[in-house]
Motif scaffolding. Structure first.
Motif, PDB file in Angstrom:
ATOM      1  N   SER A 145      25.317  24.044 -20.367  1.00 37.98           N
ATOM      2  CA  SER A 145      26.016  25.315 -20.134  1.00 37.98           C
ATOM      3  C   SER A 145      25.069  26.502 -20.271  1.00 37.98           C
ATOM      4  O   SER A 145      25.134  27.464 -19.492  1.00 37.98           O
ATOM      5  N   ARG A 146      24.172  26.446 -21.242  1.00 39.29           N
ATOM      6  CA  ARG A 146      23.220  27.551 -21.439  1.00 39.29           C
ATOM      7  C   ARG A 146      22.289  27.682 -20.231  1.00 39.29           C
ATOM      8  O   ARG A 146      21.967  28.802 -19.799  1.00 39.29           O
ATOM      9  N   ILE A 147      21.869  26.566 -19.674  1.00 38.24           N
ATOM     10  CA  ILE A 147      21.006  26.598 -18.495  1.00 38.24           C
ATOM     11  C   ILE A 147      21.736  27.244 -17.330  1.00 38.24           C
ATOM     12  O   ILE A 147      21.187  28.103 -16.623  1.00 38.24           O
ATOM     13  N   ARG A 148      22.988  26.852 -17.129  1.00 35.67           N
ATOM     14  CA  ARG A 148      23.746  27.413 -16.009  1.00 35.67           C
ATOM     15  C   ARG A 148      23.983  28.913 -16.182  1.00 35.67           C
ATOM     16  O   ARG A 148      23.925  29.668 -15.205  1.00 35.67           O
ATOM     17  N   ARG A 149      24.229  29.356 -17.406  1.00 37.61           N
ATOM     18  CA  ARG A 149      24.412  30.800 -17.630  1.00 37.61           C
ATOM     19  C   ARG A 149      23.121  31.552 -17.318  1.00 37.61           C
ATOM     20  O   ARG A 149      23.148  32.628 -16.702  1.00 37.61           O
ATOM     21  N   ALA A 150      21.989  30.986 -17.742  1.00 40.37           N
ATOM     22  CA  ALA A 150      20.712  31.643 -17.474  1.00 40.37           C
ATOM     23  C   ALA A 150      20.419  31.688 -15.973  1.00 40.37           C
ATOM     24  O   ALA A 150      19.928  32.699 -15.452  1.00 40.37           O
ATOM     25  N   LEU A 151      20.726  30.609 -15.266  1.00 37.26           N
ATOM     26  CA  LEU A 151      20.515  30.592 -13.812  1.00 37.26           C
ATOM     27  C   LEU A 151      21.380  31.649 -13.123  1.00 37.26           C
ATOM     28  O   LEU A 151      20.941  32.291 -12.155  1.00 37.26           O
ATOM     29  N   LEU A 253      15.792   4.502 -21.378  1.00 38.34           N
ATOM     30  CA  LEU A 253      14.638   4.820 -22.211  1.00 38.34           C
ATOM     31  C   LEU A 253      14.798   4.195 -23.595  1.00 38.34           C
ATOM     32  O   LEU A 253      15.905   4.041 -24.103  1.00 38.34           O
ATOM     33  N   GLU A 254      13.656   3.863 -24.202  1.00 43.00           N
ATOM     34  CA  GLU A 254      13.684   3.466 -25.601  1.00 43.00           C
ATOM     35  C   GLU A 254      14.178   4.648 -26.443  1.00 43.00           C
ATOM     36  O   GLU A 254      13.913   5.810 -26.111  1.00 43.00           O
ATOM     37  N   PRO A 255      14.905   4.383 -27.537  1.00 43.17           N
ATOM     38  CA  PRO A 255      15.460   5.488 -28.341  1.00 43.17           C
ATOM     39  C   PRO A 255      14.421   6.517 -28.776  1.00 43.17           C
ATOM     40  O   PRO A 255      14.697   7.726 -28.745  1.00 43.17           O
ATOM     41  N   THR A 256      13.231   6.071 -29.176  1.00 41.18           N
ATOM     42  CA  THR A 256      12.214   7.031 -29.614  1.00 41.18           C
ATOM     43  C   THR A 256      11.715   7.867 -28.441  1.00 41.18           C
ATOM     44  O   THR A 256      11.438   9.066 -28.601  1.00 41.18           O
ATOM     45  N   VAL A 257      11.593   7.242 -27.260  1.00 39.25           N
ATOM     46  CA  VAL A 257      11.157   7.983 -26.069  1.00 39.25           C
ATOM     47  C   VAL A 257      12.228   8.986 -25.653  1.00 39.25           C
ATOM     48  O   VAL A 257      11.920  10.144 -25.332  1.00 39.25           O
ATOM     49  N   GLN A 258      13.487   8.554 -25.675  1.00 37.18           N
ATOM     50  CA  GLN A 258      14.559   9.477 -25.305  1.00 37.18           C
ATOM     51  C   GLN A 258      14.593  10.671 -26.246  1.00 37.18           C
ATOM     52  O   GLN A 258      14.757  11.824 -25.793  1.00 37.18           O
ATOM     53  N   ALA A 259      14.417  10.439 -27.544  1.00 33.75           N
ATOM     54  CA  ALA A 259      14.415  11.547 -28.504  1.00 33.75           C
ATOM     55  C   ALA A 259      13.260  12.506 -28.217  1.00 33.75           C
ATOM     56  O   ALA A 259      13.415  13.734 -28.295  1.00 33.75           O
ATOM     57  N   GLN A 260      12.089  11.945 -27.886  1.00 33.20           N
ATOM     58  CA  GLN A 260      10.941  12.795 -27.559  1.00 33.20           C
ATOM     59  C   GLN A 260      11.219  13.620 -26.311  1.00 33.20           C
ATOM     60  O   GLN A 260      10.913  14.828 -26.268  1.00 33.20           O
ATOM     61  N   TRP A 261      11.796  12.993 -25.282  1.00 26.07           N
ATOM     62  CA  TRP A 261      12.092  13.717 -24.045  1.00 26.07           C
ATOM     63  C   TRP A 261      13.136  14.804 -24.276  1.00 26.07           C
ATOM     64  O   TRP A 261      13.066  15.875 -23.659  1.00 26.07           O
ATOM     65  N   GLU A 262      14.086  14.543 -25.142  1.00 31.00           N
ATOM     66  CA  GLU A 262      15.082  15.569 -25.450  1.00 31.00           C
ATOM     67  C   GLU A 262      14.419  16.773 -26.107  1.00 31.00           C
ATOM     68  O   GLU A 262      14.766  17.921 -25.802  1.00 31.00           O
ATOM     69  N   ARG A 263      13.470  16.535 -27.015  1.00 29.63           N
ATOM     70  CA  ARG A 263      12.751  17.655 -27.651  1.00 29.63           C
ATOM     71  C   ARG A 263      11.927  18.409 -26.617  1.00 29.63           C
ATOM     72  O   ARG A 263      11.883  19.656 -26.638  1.00 29.63           O
ATOM     73  N   ARG A 264      11.263  17.688 -25.733  1.00 28.02           N
ATOM     74  CA  ARG A 264      10.439  18.344 -24.713  1.00 28.02           C
ATOM     75  C   ARG A 264      11.303  19.111 -23.721  1.00 28.02           C
ATOM     76  O   ARG A 264      10.915  20.199 -23.257  1.00 28.02           O
ATOM     77  N   HIS A 265      12.455  18.567 -23.401  1.00 27.67           N
ATOM     78  CA  HIS A 265      13.379  19.280 -22.516  1.00 27.67           C
ATOM     79  C   HIS A 265      13.837  20.583 -23.166  1.00 27.67           C
ATOM     80  O   HIS A 265      13.887  21.633 -22.497  1.00 27.67           O
ATOM     81  N   ALA A 266      14.158  20.551 -24.453  1.00 28.81           N
ATOM     82  CA  ALA A 266      14.584  21.759 -25.164  1.00 28.81           C
ATOM     83  C   ALA A 266      13.501  22.825 -25.130  1.00 28.81           C
ATOM     84  O   ALA A 266      13.769  24.013 -24.911  1.00 28.81           O
ATOM     85  N   TRP A 267      12.244  22.405 -25.326  1.00 35.75           N
ATOM     86  CA  TRP A 267      11.128  23.364 -25.263  1.00 35.75           C
ATOM     87  C   TRP A 267      10.999  23.931 -23.851  1.00 35.75           C
ATOM     88  O   TRP A 267      10.775  25.134 -23.661  1.00 35.75           O
ATOM     89  N   PHE A 268      11.144  23.085 -22.833  1.00 33.96           N
ATOM     90  CA  PHE A 268      11.020  23.505 -21.432  1.00 33.96           C
ATOM     91  C   PHE A 268      12.069  24.558 -21.099  1.00 33.96           C
ATOM     92  O   PHE A 268      11.773  25.568 -20.438  1.00 33.96           O
ATOM     93  N   VAL A 269      13.283  24.352 -21.582  1.00 34.98           N
ATOM     94  CA  VAL A 269      14.346  25.322 -21.347  1.00 34.98           C
ATOM     95  C   VAL A 269      14.032  26.647 -22.038  1.00 34.98           C
ATOM     96  O   VAL A 269      14.216  27.730 -21.468  1.00 34.98           O
TER      97      VAL A 269
END
Length: 274
Positions: A145-151, A253-269
């Motif tokens: 939702s935050r991404i859509r509001r920013a867009l 994804l492996e759980p540890t990889v998914q958690a890492q990608w979620e953190r990286r996605h948050a930073w990207f946003v």
């Protein structure tokens, strides 16, 4: 008679062997060894998934003709051989998946600039679709939702001439041999649109798989070849950030990889200003 034997007969060849290929996500990919009165030849059969065919029943024909254009332009893509509904046949190209070095990132950015410089006249592709309506249950684990509001508050600006877009350029859709990009695969999401759509998608994919350094190196290399408006890039970064929303948990994804990608996605946003 199997469907691959029937296909070989249609191509006027003798089927010698069948081997599934790894790496297909939205399609089943199979290597066929065939012979036509001479040495053995290897082909690749790409069979599209149900959702892709619902979206674009003519996908095989469309990708076939696009590959013809790209191959004639000298871009590193498989040569198209045959198509039928739901199935595309191309030549087999040697190589290993993934980018690993700074030189690889330079080649990847160079490929994308060559693709975006092509004249799209006569290339029959759909226009890049919009982000679509907000889902009933937005993926708030990835700040949907935050991404859509920013867009909504950002202006993408004018892109000038539309470009041919790959639509899903990530390391898994590339093949490398002896330090060179031997092939770019997976053209089912190709479209006409703003070239920064491709840049944003690839930035996020590189961030996921290799981290911030690779993402920044790719971006700087692309900017050496083409003008890169960072204000406009924020919009396309956020468009790219919407793609995993509601889908990341289905990527196996492996759980540890998914958690890492979620953190990286948050930073990207956050870096895009949302």
């Amino acid at each position: 008679m199997s469907s691959f034997q029937q296909l070989a007969l249609k191509l006027g060849t003798e089927l010698l062997g069948v081997r599934p290929l790894a790496g297909g996500v939205s399609a089943r990919v199979t290597a066929l060894d065939v012979r036509l009165g001479g040495p053995c030849r290897r082909l690749v059969v790409r069979e599209y998934g149900r959702q892709d065919l619902i979206r674009a029943p003519d996908l095989a024909a469309r990708e076939f003709h696009l590959l013809e254009v790209l191959y004639r332009a000298g871009l590193p893509v498989p040569s198209p051989v045959h198509h039928q509904p739901g199935r595309l046949v191309t030549t087999f190209l040697e190589g290993e998946n993934g980018t690993t070095t700074a030189a690889d990132l330079r080649h990847l950015a160079g490929f994308l600039t060559r693709l975006h410089a092509l004249d799209p006249a006569g290339v029959e592709l759909p226009l890049l679709p919009g982000p679509g309506p907000a889902p009933v249950m937005p993926d708030e684990s990835l700040s949907g939702s935050r991404i859509r509001r920013a867009l909504h508050d950002l202006d993408p600006g004018e892109c000038g001439r539309l470009s041919v877009l790959h639509g899903d350029l990530w390391p898994g859709n590339t093949l490398w041999q002896a330090g060179h990009l031997s092939a770019v695969l997976g053209w089912e999401d190709a479209a006409l649109g703003d070239p920064l759509a491709d840049v944003g998608n690839t930035r996020l994919e590189l961030l996921f798989s290799q981290g911030k350094g690779a993402m920044h190196a790719f971006t700087q290399e692309y900017a050496r070849h083409r003008d890169l408006n960072l204000d406009r890039l924020r919009f396309w970064d956020l468009r790219a950030a919407l793609r995993p929303c509601g889908r990341l948990t289905s990527w196996g994804l492996e759980p540890t990889v998914q958690a890492q990608w979620e953190r990286r996605h948050a930073w990207f946003v956050r870096q895009a200003g949302a």
